[in-house]
Design a protein around this motif. Structure first.
Motif, PDB file in Angstrom:
ATOM      1  N   ALA A 126       0.849  -1.198   0.000  1.00  0.00           N
ATOM      2  CA  ALA A 126       0.000   0.000   0.000  1.00  0.00           C
ATOM      3  C   ALA A 126       0.877   1.237   0.000  1.00  0.00           C
ATOM      4  O   ALA A 126       1.617   1.473   0.957  1.00  0.00           O
ATOM      5  N   GLY A 127       0.828   2.017  -1.071  1.00  0.00           N
ATOM      6  CA  GLY A 127       1.627   3.239  -1.148  1.00  0.00           C
ATOM      7  C   GLY A 127       3.102   2.934  -1.027  1.00  0.00           C
ATOM      8  O   GLY A 127       3.650   2.087  -1.746  1.00  0.00           O
ATOM      9  N   ASP A 128       3.767   3.594  -0.075  1.00  0.00           N
ATOM     10  CA  ASP A 128       5.207   3.400   0.124  1.00  0.00           C
ATOM     11  C   ASP A 128       5.517   2.181   0.978  1.00  0.00           C
ATOM     12  O   ASP A 128       6.684   1.831   1.137  1.00  0.00           O
ATOM     13  N   PHE A 129       4.499   1.547   1.539  1.00  0.00           N
ATOM     14  CA  PHE A 129       4.721   0.386   2.388  1.00  0.00           C
ATOM     15  C   PHE A 129       4.730  -0.879   1.542  1.00  0.00           C
ATOM     16  O   PHE A 129       3.820  -1.111   0.761  1.00  0.00           O
ATOM     17  N   PRO A 130       5.762  -1.716   1.724  1.00  0.00           N
ATOM     18  CA  PRO A 130       5.796  -2.978   0.985  1.00  0.00           C
ATOM     19  C   PRO A 130       4.852  -3.993   1.617  1.00  0.00           C
ATOM     20  O   PRO A 130       4.353  -3.814   2.726  1.00  0.00           O
ATOM     21  N   GLU A 131       4.601  -5.058   0.900  1.00  0.00           N
ATOM     22  CA  GLU A 131       3.842  -6.173   1.439  1.00  0.00           C
ATOM     23  C   GLU A 131       4.614  -6.779   2.608  1.00  0.00           C
ATOM     24  O   GLU A 131       5.828  -6.970   2.533  1.00  0.00           O
ATOM     25  N   PHE A 132       3.935  -7.037   3.708  1.00  0.00           N
ATOM     26  CA  PHE A 132       4.608  -7.697   4.826  1.00  0.00           C
ATOM     27  C   PHE A 132       3.574  -8.382   5.709  1.00  0.00           C
ATOM     28  O   PHE A 132       2.379  -8.335   5.439  1.00  0.00           O
ATOM     29  N   GLY A 133       4.058  -9.049   6.747  1.00  0.00           N
ATOM     30  CA  GLY A 133       3.165  -9.775   7.630  1.00  0.00           C
ATOM     31  C   GLY A 133       3.577  -9.630   9.082  1.00  0.00           C
ATOM     32  O   GLY A 133       4.714  -9.259   9.396  1.00  0.00           O
ATOM     33  N   THR A 154       7.627  -9.105   9.192  1.00  0.00           N
ATOM     34  CA  THR A 154       8.507  -9.174   8.023  1.00  0.00           C
ATOM     35  C   THR A 154       8.670  -7.832   7.330  1.00  0.00           C
ATOM     36  O   THR A 154       9.095  -7.774   6.178  1.00  0.00           O
ATOM     37  N   LEU A 155       8.335  -6.731   8.024  1.00  0.00           N
ATOM     38  CA  LEU A 155       8.577  -5.412   7.457  1.00  0.00           C
ATOM     39  C   LEU A 155      10.084  -5.215   7.342  1.00  0.00           C
ATOM     40  O   LEU A 155      10.809  -5.388   8.325  1.00  0.00           O
ATOM     41  N   PRO A 156      10.598  -4.896   6.148  1.00  0.00           N
ATOM     42  CA  PRO A 156      12.053  -4.779   5.971  1.00  0.00           C
ATOM     43  C   PRO A 156      12.676  -3.836   6.984  1.00  0.00           C
ATOM     44  O   PRO A 156      12.086  -2.827   7.379  1.00  0.00           O
ATOM     45  N   ALA A 157      13.893  -4.180   7.413  1.00  0.00           N
ATOM     46  CA  ALA A 157      14.577  -3.403   8.440  1.00  0.00           C
ATOM     47  C   ALA A 157      14.854  -1.973   7.994  1.00  0.00           C
ATOM     48  O   ALA A 157      15.059  -1.087   8.824  1.00  0.00           O
ATOM     49  N   THR A 158      14.868  -1.733   6.697  1.00  0.00           N
ATOM     50  CA  THR A 158      15.126  -0.383   6.198  1.00  0.00           C
ATOM     51  C   THR A 158      13.933   0.534   6.414  1.00  0.00           C
ATOM     52  O   THR A 158      14.041   1.745   6.314  1.00  0.00           O
ATOM     53  N   GLU A 159      12.765  -0.051   6.706  1.00  0.00           N
ATOM     54  CA  GLU A 159      11.574   0.758   6.939  1.00  0.00           C
ATOM     55  C   GLU A 159      11.507   1.171   8.411  1.00  0.00           C
ATOM     56  O   GLU A 159      12.052   0.519   9.291  1.00  0.00           O
ATOM     57  N   ASP A 160      10.852   2.283   8.684  1.00  0.00           N
ATOM     58  CA  ASP A 160      10.643   2.740  10.047  1.00  0.00           C
ATOM     59  C   ASP A 160       9.472   1.976  10.633  1.00  0.00           C
ATOM     60  O   ASP A 160       8.316   2.320  10.413  1.00  0.00           O
ATOM     61  N   ALA A 161       9.794   0.918  11.399  1.00  0.00           N
ATOM     62  CA  ALA A 161       8.743   0.031  11.911  1.00  0.00           C
ATOM     63  C   ALA A 161       8.181   0.501  13.244  1.00  0.00           C
ATOM     64  O   ALA A 161       7.142   0.014  13.673  1.00  0.00           O
ATOM     65  N   ASP A 162       8.866   1.434  13.919  1.00  0.00           N
ATOM     66  CA  ASP A 162       8.398   1.884  15.226  1.00  0.00           C
ATOM     67  C   ASP A 162       7.010   2.511  15.113  1.00  0.00           C
ATOM     68  O   ASP A 162       6.776   3.406  14.319  1.00  0.00           O
ATOM     69  N   GLY A 163       6.108   2.044  15.951  1.00  0.00           N
ATOM     70  CA  GLY A 163       4.758   2.572  15.949  1.00  0.00           C
ATOM     71  C   GLY A 163       3.892   2.043  14.829  1.00  0.00           C
ATOM     72  O   GLY A 163       2.733   2.439  14.711  1.00  0.00           O
ATOM     73  N   ILE A 164       4.451   1.178  13.972  1.00  0.00           N
ATOM     74  CA  ILE A 164       3.685   0.635  12.852  1.00  0.00           C
ATOM     75  C   ILE A 164       3.336  -0.822  13.113  1.00  0.00           C
ATOM     76  O   ILE A 164       2.173  -1.194  13.110  1.00  0.00           O
ATOM     77  N   VAL A 165       4.361  -1.638  13.354  1.00  0.00           N
ATOM     78  CA  VAL A 165       4.096  -3.048  13.615  1.00  0.00           C
ATOM     79  C   VAL A 165       3.643  -3.236  15.059  1.00  0.00           C
ATOM     80  O   VAL A 165       3.947  -2.432  15.941  1.00  0.00           O
ATOM     81  N   GLY A 166       2.901  -4.286  15.274  1.00  0.00           N
ATOM     82  CA  GLY A 166       2.449  -4.607  16.620  1.00  0.00           C
ATOM     83  C   GLY A 166       1.303  -3.766  17.128  1.00  0.00           C
ATOM     84  O   GLY A 166       1.002  -3.776  18.321  1.00  0.00           O
ATOM     85  N   CYS A 167       0.625  -3.055  16.234  1.00  0.00           N
ATOM     86  CA  CYS A 167      -0.420  -2.132  16.680  1.00  0.00           C
ATOM     87  C   CYS A 167      -1.661  -2.849  17.196  1.00  0.00           C
ATOM     88  O   CYS A 167      -2.498  -2.234  17.857  1.00  0.00           O
ATOM     89  N   PHE A 168      -1.790  -4.147  16.934  1.00  0.00           N
ATOM     90  CA  PHE A 168      -2.963  -4.880  17.408  1.00  0.00           C
ATOM     91  C   PHE A 168      -2.683  -5.660  18.692  1.00  0.00           C
ATOM     92  O   PHE A 168      -3.548  -6.379  19.177  1.00  0.00           O
ATOM     93  N   ALA A 169      -1.483  -5.508  19.240  1.00  0.00           N
ATOM     94  CA  ALA A 169      -1.150  -6.188  20.488  1.00  0.00           C
ATOM     95  C   ALA A 169      -1.990  -5.628  21.636  1.00  0.00           C
ATOM     96  O   ALA A 169      -2.356  -4.451  21.644  1.00  0.00           O
ATOM     97  N   SER A 170      -2.307  -6.483  22.597  1.00  0.00           N
ATOM     98  CA  SER A 170      -3.060  -6.038  23.771  1.00  0.00           C
ATOM     99  C   SER A 170      -2.595  -6.825  24.991  1.00  0.00           C
ATOM    100  O   SER A 170      -2.240  -7.999  24.887  1.00  0.00           O
ATOM    101  N   GLU A 171      -2.596  -6.152  26.148  1.00  0.00           N
ATOM    102  CA  GLU A 171      -2.151  -6.782  27.381  1.00  0.00           C
ATOM    103  C   GLU A 171      -3.209  -7.701  27.970  1.00  0.00           C
ATOM    104  O   GLU A 171      -2.901  -8.760  28.499  1.00  0.00           O
ATOM    105  N   ALA A 172      -4.462  -7.278  27.907  1.00  0.00           N
ATOM    106  CA  ALA A 172      -5.539  -8.078  28.475  1.00  0.00           C
ATOM    107  C   ALA A 172      -6.851  -7.713  27.804  1.00  0.00           C
ATOM    108  O   ALA A 172      -7.194  -6.539  27.703  1.00  0.00           O
ATOM    109  N   SER A 173      -7.561  -8.718  27.338  1.00  0.00           N
ATOM    110  CA  SER A 173      -8.823  -8.482  26.638  1.00  0.00           C
ATOM    111  C   SER A 173      -9.673  -9.737  26.711  1.00  0.00           C
ATOM    112  O   SER A 173      -9.149 -10.854  26.746  1.00  0.00           O
ATOM    113  N   ASP A 174     -11.004  -9.545  26.710  1.00  0.00           N
ATOM    114  CA  ASP A 174     -11.869 -10.717  26.652  1.00  0.00           C
ATOM    115  C   ASP A 174     -12.057 -11.186  25.213  1.00  0.00           C
ATOM    116  O   ASP A 174     -12.489 -12.312  24.979  1.00  0.00           O
ATOM    117  N   GLN A 175     -11.731 -10.318  24.238  1.00  0.00           N
ATOM    118  CA  GLN A 175     -11.803 -10.690  22.818  1.00  0.00           C
ATOM    119  C   GLN A 175     -10.570 -10.137  22.096  1.00  0.00           C
ATOM    120  O   GLN A 175     -10.646  -9.121  21.413  1.00  0.00           O
TER     121      GLN A 175
END
Length: 204
Positions: A126-133, A154-175
């Protein structure tokens, strides 16, 4: 900063659609109809040649003439589908779309999530972001709650991954899969339980 989830509608198409909808200031988009009429010169009368359609129909014709047919490879996420339903049918359409997505999740044979489940999220290019998982693991957060922790991406190390990957992580949730299901969409998720895929929405 959250990496935007891919939506099936090209932003250029959305801009054209909104420009047409704003031809009548304050109008409700769901109630708009565009009519193009051929008028005979000097008579003020109209011929039988007319075209009528919704603003998005005219926008698609304009978009196709300028850029070719809109890309529709990726289906919309439940949230995007609810947004489209609201635009077309109002609040009732939005609620029905969200209710259908909730039922699809909660009635799945593998639901609810269990500790040890692996969840793979595929991001199309999407745009400047490559395909990743991204790969998440469901954990036991205690008190009947579950966590969702990022294992790898799998976002390439050359990309600024801070604040992008892991955005769906949660500490505690019922769902813990709820946000993934609705915002990213089940079509981009693969869920593995006990070494076997129980949901293969990301399969090609």
């Amino acid at each position: 900063m959250r990496r935007p989830v891919v939506h099936r509608r090209d932003p250029r198409l959305e801009i054209i659609t909104e420009a047409i909808e704003r031809l009548i200031p304050g109008a409700t988009p769901a109630f708009l109809l565009v009519t193009v009429v051929e008028q005979l010169p000097g008579t003020g009368e109209t011929s039988v040649n007319t075209w009528s359609g919704k603003p998005e129909g005219l926008a698609t014709k304009v978009f196709t003439a300028l850029y070719g047919r809109p890309r529709t490879e990726e289906p919309p996420s439940p949230l995007a589908r609810a947004e489209d339903a609201r635009r077309a049918l109002g609040l009732v359409g939005e609620i029905n779309a969200l209710t259908a997505a909730d039922k699809a999740l909660t009635s799945a044979p593998w639901y609810p999530a269990r500790p040890g489940d692996l969840v793979h999220l595929h991001y199309p290019q999407a745009g400047d972001f490559p395909e990743f998982g991204e790969t998440y693991i469901v954990g036991d957060a205690g008190d009947g709650l579950l966590s969702l922790q990022l294992l790898a991406h799998t976002l390439p190390a050359t990309e600024d991954a801070d604040g992008i990957v892991g955005c769906f992580a949660s500490e505690a949730s019922d769902q813990p899969l709820y946000e993934l299901w609705f915002e990213a969409g089940p079509h981009l998720l693969t869920i593995v339980r006990d070494g076997r895929p129980v949901h293969a929405g990301g399969a090609r």
